[in-house]
Scaffold this motif. Structure first.
Motif, mmCIF file in Angstrom:
data_model
loop_
_atom_site.group_PDB
_atom_site.id
_atom_site.type_symbol
_atom_site.label_atom_id
_atom_site.label_comp_id
_atom_site.label_asym_id
_atom_site.label_seq_id
_atom_site.Cartn_x
_atom_site.Cartn_y
_atom_site.Cartn_z
ATOM 1 N N PHE A 58 0.841 -1.194 0.000
ATOM 2 C CA PHE A 58 0.000 0.000 0.000
ATOM 3 C C PHE A 58 0.880 1.250 0.000
ATOM 4 O O PHE A 58 0.634 2.190 -0.766
ATOM 5 C CB PHE A 58 -0.911 -0.002 1.224
ATOM 6 N N ARG A 59 1.907 1.252 0.842
ATOM 7 C CA ARG A 59 2.803 2.409 0.898
ATOM 8 C C ARG A 59 3.499 2.623 -0.441
ATOM 9 O O ARG A 59 3.621 3.752 -0.914
ATOM 10 C CB ARG A 59 3.845 2.229 2.001
ATOM 11 N N GLU A 60 3.937 1.549 -1.055
ATOM 12 C CA GLU A 60 4.648 1.660 -2.325
ATOM 13 C C GLU A 60 3.744 2.238 -3.417
ATOM 14 O O GLU A 60 4.189 3.030 -4.243
ATOM 15 C CB GLU A 60 5.154 0.284 -2.764
ATOM 16 N N GLN A 61 2.479 1.866 -3.387
ATOM 17 C CA GLN A 61 1.567 2.332 -4.428
ATOM 18 C C GLN A 61 1.073 3.749 -4.194
ATOM 19 O O GLN A 61 0.982 4.546 -5.142
ATOM 20 C CB GLN A 61 0.362 1.395 -4.531
ATOM 21 N N TYR A 62 0.762 4.078 -2.937
ATOM 22 C CA TYR A 62 0.087 5.349 -2.680
ATOM 23 C C TYR A 62 0.956 6.417 -2.017
ATOM 24 O O TYR A 62 0.655 7.609 -2.147
ATOM 25 C CB TYR A 62 -1.156 5.110 -1.829
ATOM 26 N N ALA A 63 1.974 6.029 -1.299
ATOM 27 C CA ALA A 63 2.790 7.023 -0.588
ATOM 28 C C ALA A 63 4.239 6.557 -0.504
ATOM 29 O O ALA A 63 4.762 6.283 0.579
ATOM 30 C CB ALA A 63 2.219 7.252 0.812
ATOM 31 N N LEU A 180 -7.991 10.531 0.383
ATOM 32 C CA LEU A 180 -9.282 10.882 0.961
ATOM 33 C C LEU A 180 -10.072 9.625 1.312
ATOM 34 O O LEU A 180 -10.089 8.653 0.561
ATOM 35 C CB LEU A 180 -10.075 11.733 -0.021
ATOM 36 N N GLY A 181 -10.739 9.665 2.463
ATOM 37 C CA GLY A 181 -11.462 8.509 2.985
ATOM 38 C C GLY A 181 -12.859 8.368 2.431
ATOM 39 O O GLY A 181 -13.843 8.520 3.173
ATOM 40 N N ILE A 182 -12.961 8.077 1.168
ATOM 41 C CA ILE A 182 -14.242 7.782 0.539
ATOM 42 C C ILE A 182 -14.236 6.306 0.160
ATOM 43 O O ILE A 182 -13.323 5.839 -0.526
ATOM 44 C CB ILE A 182 -14.468 8.676 -0.694
ATOM 45 N N ALA A 183 -15.225 5.579 0.638
ATOM 46 C CA ALA A 183 -15.239 4.128 0.491
ATOM 47 C C ALA A 183 -15.884 3.710 -0.819
ATOM 48 O O ALA A 183 -16.593 4.480 -1.480
ATOM 49 C CB ALA A 183 -15.979 3.494 1.663
ATOM 50 N N ALA A 184 -15.634 2.463 -1.193
ATOM 51 C CA ALA A 184 -16.291 1.882 -2.361
ATOM 52 C C ALA A 184 -17.804 1.955 -2.163
ATOM 53 O O ALA A 184 -18.311 1.716 -1.064
ATOM 54 C CB ALA A 184 -15.846 0.439 -2.555
ATOM 55 N N GLY A 185 -18.511 2.285 -3.219
ATOM 56 C CA GLY A 185 -19.946 2.498 -3.122
ATOM 57 C C GLY A 185 -20.311 3.949 -2.941
ATOM 58 O O GLY A 185 -21.485 4.326 -3.009
ATOM 59 N N GLU A 187 -18.768 6.415 -4.789
ATOM 60 C CA GLU A 187 -18.055 7.065 -5.888
ATOM 61 C C GLU A 187 -18.646 8.419 -6.267
ATOM 62 O O GLU A 187 -17.941 9.282 -6.795
ATOM 63 C CB GLU A 187 -18.041 6.141 -7.114
ATOM 64 N N SER A 188 -19.922 8.624 -5.990
ATOM 65 C CA SER A 188 -20.547 9.911 -6.321
ATOM 66 C C SER A 188 -19.940 11.059 -5.517
ATOM 67 O O SER A 188 -20.108 12.237 -5.878
ATOM 68 C CB SER A 188 -22.053 9.848 -6.066
ATOM 69 N N PRO A 210 -7.958 5.449 -2.357
ATOM 70 C CA PRO A 210 -7.515 4.050 -2.306
ATOM 71 C C PRO A 210 -8.615 3.056 -1.971
ATOM 72 O O PRO A 210 -8.597 1.926 -2.470
ATOM 73 C CB PRO A 210 -6.436 4.063 -1.213
ATOM 74 N N LEU A 211 -9.550 3.431 -1.104
ATOM 75 C CA LEU A 211 -10.608 2.490 -0.729
ATOM 76 C C LEU A 211 -11.466 2.126 -1.937
ATOM 77 O O LEU A 211 -11.884 0.971 -2.086
ATOM 78 C CB LEU A 211 -11.483 3.078 0.381
ATOM 79 N N VAL A 212 -11.711 3.103 -2.800
ATOM 80 C CA VAL A 212 -12.455 2.830 -4.033
ATOM 81 C C VAL A 212 -11.625 1.922 -4.931
ATOM 82 O O VAL A 212 -12.124 0.935 -5.486
ATOM 83 C CB VAL A 212 -12.818 4.141 -4.751
ATOM 84 N N ASP A 213 -10.327 2.237 -5.068
ATOM 85 C CA ASP A 213 -9.436 1.414 -5.895
ATOM 86 C C ASP A 213 -9.423 -0.038 -5.431
ATOM 87 O O ASP A 213 -9.433 -0.974 -6.242
ATOM 88 C CB ASP A 213 -8.001 1.951 -5.841
ATOM 89 N N LEU A 214 -9.399 -0.213 -4.100
ATOM 90 C CA LEU A 214 -9.271 -1.548 -3.520
ATOM 91 C C LEU A 214 -10.615 -2.247 -3.326
ATOM 92 O O LEU A 214 -10.658 -3.395 -2.870
ATOM 93 C CB LEU A 214 -8.555 -1.452 -2.170
ATOM 94 N N GLY A 215 -11.702 -1.568 -3.649
ATOM 95 C CA GLY A 215 -13.028 -2.162 -3.484
ATOM 96 C C GLY A 215 -13.440 -2.329 -2.036
ATOM 97 O O GLY A 215 -14.252 -3.205 -1.713
ATOM 98 N N MET A 216 -12.922 -1.464 -1.139
ATOM 99 C CA MET A 216 -13.241 -1.558 0.278
ATOM 100 C C MET A 216 -14.397 -0.614 0.623
ATOM 101 O O MET A 216 -14.257 0.601 0.538
ATOM 102 C CB MET A 216 -12.021 -1.213 1.128
#
Length: 345
Positions: A58-63, A180-185, A187-188, A210-216
């Motif tokens: 996760f760190r390698e991909q996002y930060a 930003l802490g926006i979860a999957a579902g 997306e709007s 990231p949560l949207v990317d990861l489907g969380m």
């Protein structure tokens, strides 16, 4: 030396290009130097922090480079949220992660918006479902970005002046990744930075979800925290007009003093604007509309938290609706369902 007409034309074009070049155009080639986690102390952003702390991929991909966690204080969070913030500060300190908690005394909140209730009390107003929602921008986003420009000046030597520091940073090091802490579902709620009215934001900030990317979704975030032995309640202001009836009953049972103060703030606002209790209604031509009895038609435009229904009536409604619920059931609902505000950012 005598210059030809063509040479004069070339020099003029060169001078024009020089004067119109944007010295702070974002560096599109640079790998993101800085990633910032916008921390709200709720379940989504807490799950993101745990992913950063525990997951190298996760760190390698996002930060992969510099990382900062920042949170702005609304002054009206629940006690359990503030306890969680203190725990997170300790956890970040042990992990060598910089966590900045921006409280009003640090000078990055505006004079009018020192806290949510400070604004209500000093302006004789109240947050209402009938009004545009501005508190997230005034109490969270604006203080974060005011602070962040000062922080960039201290850490990277950019000039701190009316957001110029952001553009200067982006020109040197690439856009800042803002997690930003926006979860999957949800997306709007994802905002397009290209549509921002602020050039500094368009040029300098790259929102990342990231949560949207990861489907969380929210349930996945809750599970991640639960598996780590953490109980994190959703984060929101106590005096929020977007509380559901169940959340209002939670407040009545678990923080009655805060609820009572909220009732007093609404009462003061309604008394201050009593002249709007019966506003004469007119049509598009300015003509007064009449009721069935031929009298001028009026409308109550003195709005409280829930519009024209006073807060005490909503509290009574919530109490009656949940009279068979135990305290444990109310608390579980509060934990599992979260808050209903759906701000896009």
């Amino acid at each position: 030396m005598t210059l030809t007409t063509q040479q004069h034309s070339n020099l003029a074009a060169s001078d024009l290009a020089h004067t119109t070049t944007d010295l702070f155009a974002p560096n599109e080639e640079a790998e993101a130097k800085l990633t910032v986690l916008s921390f709200g102390a709720g379940q989504d952003s807490s799950a993101l922090l745990e992913l950063y702390l525990d997951d190298p991929a996760f760190r390698e991909q996002y930060a992969p480079n510099d990382f900062l966690v920042v949170m702005s204080d609304t002054g009206d969070e629940f006690d359990k949220t503030y306890e969680h913030v203190r725990d997170v500060q300790v956890r970040c300190d042990k992990a060598g992660v910089e966590f900045q908690f921006i409280t009003a005394d640090r000078g990055f909140h505006s004079d009018s918006w020192q806290s949510l209730r400070h604004f209500y009390r000093s302006k004789g107003t109240i947050g209402s479902k009938a009004y545009p929602k501005t508190c997230t921008d005034r109490l969270k986003l604006q203080p974060i970005y005011r602070f962040l420009e000062h922080w960039l000046a201290e850490r990277y030597g950019v000039r701190c002046h009316k957001k110029r520091g952001f553009r200067e940073f982006a020109a040197r090091y690439g856009r800042i990744r803002m997690i930003l802490g926006i979860a999957a579902g949800e997306e709007s709620r994802m905002a397009d930075p290209a549509k921002s009215q602020h050039r500094w934001y368009r040029d300098s900030i790259q929102p990342v979800y990231p949560l949207v990317d990861l489907g969380m979704d929210r349930a996945a975030c809750q599970k991640l925290l639960h598996d780590k032995g953490m109980t994190v309640i959703p984060s929101n202001c106590k005096a929020c007009p977007f509380l559901s009836l169940t959340e209002l009953e939670y407040l009545r049972r678990f923080d009655a003093a805060s609820l009572s103060d909220w009732v007093d703030l609404e009462a003061a606002k309604l008394a201050k604007h009593a002249d709007k209790n019966a506003v004469i209604v007119t049509d598009s031509n300015g003509e007064v509309k009449l009721d069935r009895n031929g009298q001028p038609k009026t409308k109550n435009k003195n709005y409280g938290v829930f519009g024209t229904t006073p807060l005490p009536e909503k509290i009574a409604e919530a109490r009656k609706l949940h009279e068979s619920w135990t305290d444990a059931a109310i608390a579980e609902y509060r934990y599992s369902h979260g808050h209903c505000v759906a701000t896009a950012y």
